[in-house]
Write a protein that holds these residues in place. Structure first.
Motif, PDB file in Angstrom:
ATOM      1  N   VAL A 149     -33.858  19.466 -30.800  1.00 11.91           N
ATOM      2  CA  VAL A 149     -34.928  18.571 -30.339  1.00 11.91           C
ATOM      3  C   VAL A 149     -34.338  17.269 -29.810  1.00 11.91           C
ATOM      4  CG1 VAL A 149     -37.041  17.365 -30.990  1.00 11.91           C
ATOM      5  CG2 VAL A 149     -36.484  19.560 -32.061  1.00 11.91           C
ATOM      6  N   THR A 150     -34.806  16.876 -28.627  1.00 11.68           N
ATOM      7  CA  THR A 150     -34.417  15.599 -28.038  1.00 11.68           C
ATOM      8  C   THR A 150     -35.527  14.573 -28.264  1.00 11.68           C
ATOM      9  OG1 THR A 150     -33.008  16.552 -26.326  1.00 11.68           O
ATOM     10  CG2 THR A 150     -33.910  14.379 -25.894  1.00 11.68           C
ATOM     11  N   ILE A 209     -30.343  13.663 -30.004  1.00  9.76           N
ATOM     12  CA  ILE A 209     -30.545  15.104 -30.172  1.00  9.76           C
ATOM     13  C   ILE A 209     -30.334  15.449 -31.634  1.00  9.76           C
ATOM     14  CG2 ILE A 209     -29.892  17.414 -29.434  1.00  9.76           C
ATOM     15  CD1 ILE A 209     -28.572  16.264 -27.025  1.00  9.76           C
ATOM     16  N   ILE A 210     -31.288  16.164 -32.211  1.00 10.78           N
ATOM     17  CA  ILE A 210     -31.164  16.604 -33.599  1.00 10.78           C
ATOM     18  C   ILE A 210     -31.278  18.125 -33.652  1.00 10.78           C
ATOM     19  CG2 ILE A 210     -32.132  16.496 -35.919  1.00 10.78           C
ATOM     20  CD1 ILE A 210     -33.127  13.728 -35.374  1.00 10.78           C
ATOM     21  N   VAL A 211     -30.353  18.742 -34.371  1.00 18.28           N
ATOM     22  CA  VAL A 211     -30.401  20.187 -34.611  1.00 18.28           C
ATOM     23  C   VAL A 211     -31.022  20.408 -35.984  1.00 18.28           C
ATOM     24  CG1 VAL A 211     -29.060  22.309 -34.856  1.00 18.28           C
ATOM     25  CG2 VAL A 211     -28.340  20.564 -33.200  1.00 18.28           C
ATOM     26  N   GLU A 217     -32.815  18.630 -40.973  1.00 18.89           N
ATOM     27  CA  GLU A 217     -31.800  18.150 -40.039  1.00 18.89           C
ATOM     28  C   GLU A 217     -30.427  18.671 -40.430  1.00 18.89           C
ATOM     29  OE1 GLU A 217     -29.716  13.945 -38.635  1.00 18.89           O
ATOM     30  OE2 GLU A 217     -31.835  13.940 -39.228  1.00 18.89           O
ATOM     31  N   TYR A 218     -29.736  19.251 -39.435  1.00 16.77           N
ATOM     32  CA  TYR A 218     -28.405  19.814 -39.658  1.00 16.77           C
ATOM     33  C   TYR A 218     -27.322  18.963 -38.994  1.00 16.77           C
ATOM     34  CZ  TYR A 218     -24.488  23.074 -39.075  1.00 16.77           C
ATOM     35  OH  TYR A 218     -23.241  23.660 -39.069  1.00 16.77           O
ATOM     36  N   ASP A 219     -27.612  18.451 -37.802  1.00 17.99           N
ATOM     37  CA  ASP A 219     -26.645  17.646 -37.063  1.00 17.99           C
ATOM     38  C   ASP A 219     -27.402  16.807 -36.043  1.00 17.99           C
ATOM     39  OD1 ASP A 219     -24.254  16.593 -36.262  1.00 17.99           O
ATOM     40  OD2 ASP A 219     -23.448  18.440 -35.393  1.00 17.99           O
ATOM     41  N   GLN A 243     -19.909  19.196 -28.939  1.00 17.99           N
ATOM     42  CA  GLN A 243     -20.136  18.395 -30.133  1.00 17.99           C
ATOM     43  C   GLN A 243     -21.212  18.974 -31.047  1.00 17.99           C
ATOM     44  OE1 GLN A 243     -18.405  15.629 -31.136  1.00 17.99           O
ATOM     45  NE2 GLN A 243     -17.021  16.091 -29.438  1.00 17.99           N
ATOM     46  N   LEU A 244     -22.197  19.621 -30.476  1.00 16.68           N
ATOM     47  CA  LEU A 244     -23.257  20.233 -31.287  1.00 16.68           C
ATOM     48  C   LEU A 244     -23.035  21.724 -31.497  1.00 16.68           C
ATOM     49  CD1 LEU A 244     -26.373  18.316 -29.921  1.00 16.68           C
ATOM     50  CD2 LEU A 244     -25.288  18.067 -32.147  1.00 16.68           C
TER      51      LEU A 244
END
Length: 269
Positions: A149-150, A209-211, A217-219, A243-244
């Motif tokens: 998600v951005t 950006i969140i994974v 939340e993971y990263d 990076q992600l």
């Protein structure tokens, strides 16, 4: 290939017209015979005076600093960042030389914005746009789905530059259990607060950006270190993928697809 594509893009009306407007004063003020015709004999003809030179040098400094801040890493991104500052500086210079020239340039400035807006990404995208609580609901609906998600705002140049990259990534990587979403934190500031994102005009966290894995939340990028310091991150396609860890996430999701439970009905003969 990307460089050749950028060269082709330069021939689109938006870039051609903006280039002409951006350098209009510099060319017409320093190139003969146009400079001799446009500017009175009493002024320094065919050369910039001290004030005009100072404005030009200040403009160059502003463009470089803003390009660095917005994370512009491609030729087109640098141009898009610089066009507005160049046109504003040219407007000031034209008005300073002669208000009539300034008015003509202002009209051309406005016409360009109306007739030749900046080209936007028109390729495929697979992005879900969240509102308010819909993000939380979606994360909890099926925790087997990985969400990338951005968090963005429409007024941030960095977010605008990154929009087409994120759309391309969504089209390339989306699976049934790997999905892409966006949240406009300008409209939903409560989500910025929830995920510790500074959404002010001075923020260095736009975009973020969140994974999310298993609904949590993971990263994220830009990341925050153990001391609470924000780590600088340049939002280009290669950086985001590496990076992600996009490729590993994609392969993991592809190896473990979501298996829907299907009820088998036995028909009695």
């Amino acid at each position: 290939m990307a460089f050749l594509q950028d060269i082709k893009e330069l021939f689109r009306p938006y870039y051609l017209v903006n280039c002409i407007l951006s350098i209009s004063f510099l060319v017409l003020k320093t190139v003969s015979p146009m400079c001799m015709y446009l500017f009175p004999v009493g002024e320094s003809q065919c050369e910039l005076d001290m004030k005009q030179s100072e404005i030009m040098f200040f403009l160059l400094f502003v463009i470089v600093m803003r390009a660095r801040k917005t994370g512009s890493v491609t030729m087109l991104a640098y141009l898009s960042t610089g066009f507005m500052y160049c046109k504003v500086a040219s407007l000031i210079l034209w008005f300073n030389a002669d208000p009539r020239y300034g008015l003509v340039f202002l009209v051309l400035f406005v016409l360009q914005a109306i007739l030749f807006p900046e080209p936007s990404y028109t390729g495929p995208e697979k992005v879900v746009y969240f509102r308010g609580t819909t993000l939380e609901e979606e994360l909890n609906r099926d925790k087997r789905v990985v969400w990338i998600v951005t968090f963005y705002t429409v007024w941030s140049p960095s977010c605008v530059n990154f929009a087409s990259i994120f759309s391309k990534l969504s089209a390339e990587y989306t699976l049934d259990n790997l999905k892409f979403g966006k949240v406009d934190v300008g409209r939903f500031p409560e989500l910025a607060k929830k995920y510790y994102i500074n959404d002010t005009s001075f923020s260095r966290q736009l975009p973020t950006i969140i994974v999310f894995k298993n609904g949590e939340e993971y990263d994220r990028r830009p990341a925050i270190d153990s001391k609470g310091q924000l780590q600088k991150f340049i939002f280009n396609e290669d950086n985001v993928k590496v990076q992600l860890d996009f490729n590993n996430i994609y392969n993991e999701c592809k190896k473990n697809p979501i298996k829907e439970k299907k009820e088998k009905r036995v028909k009695a003969e």
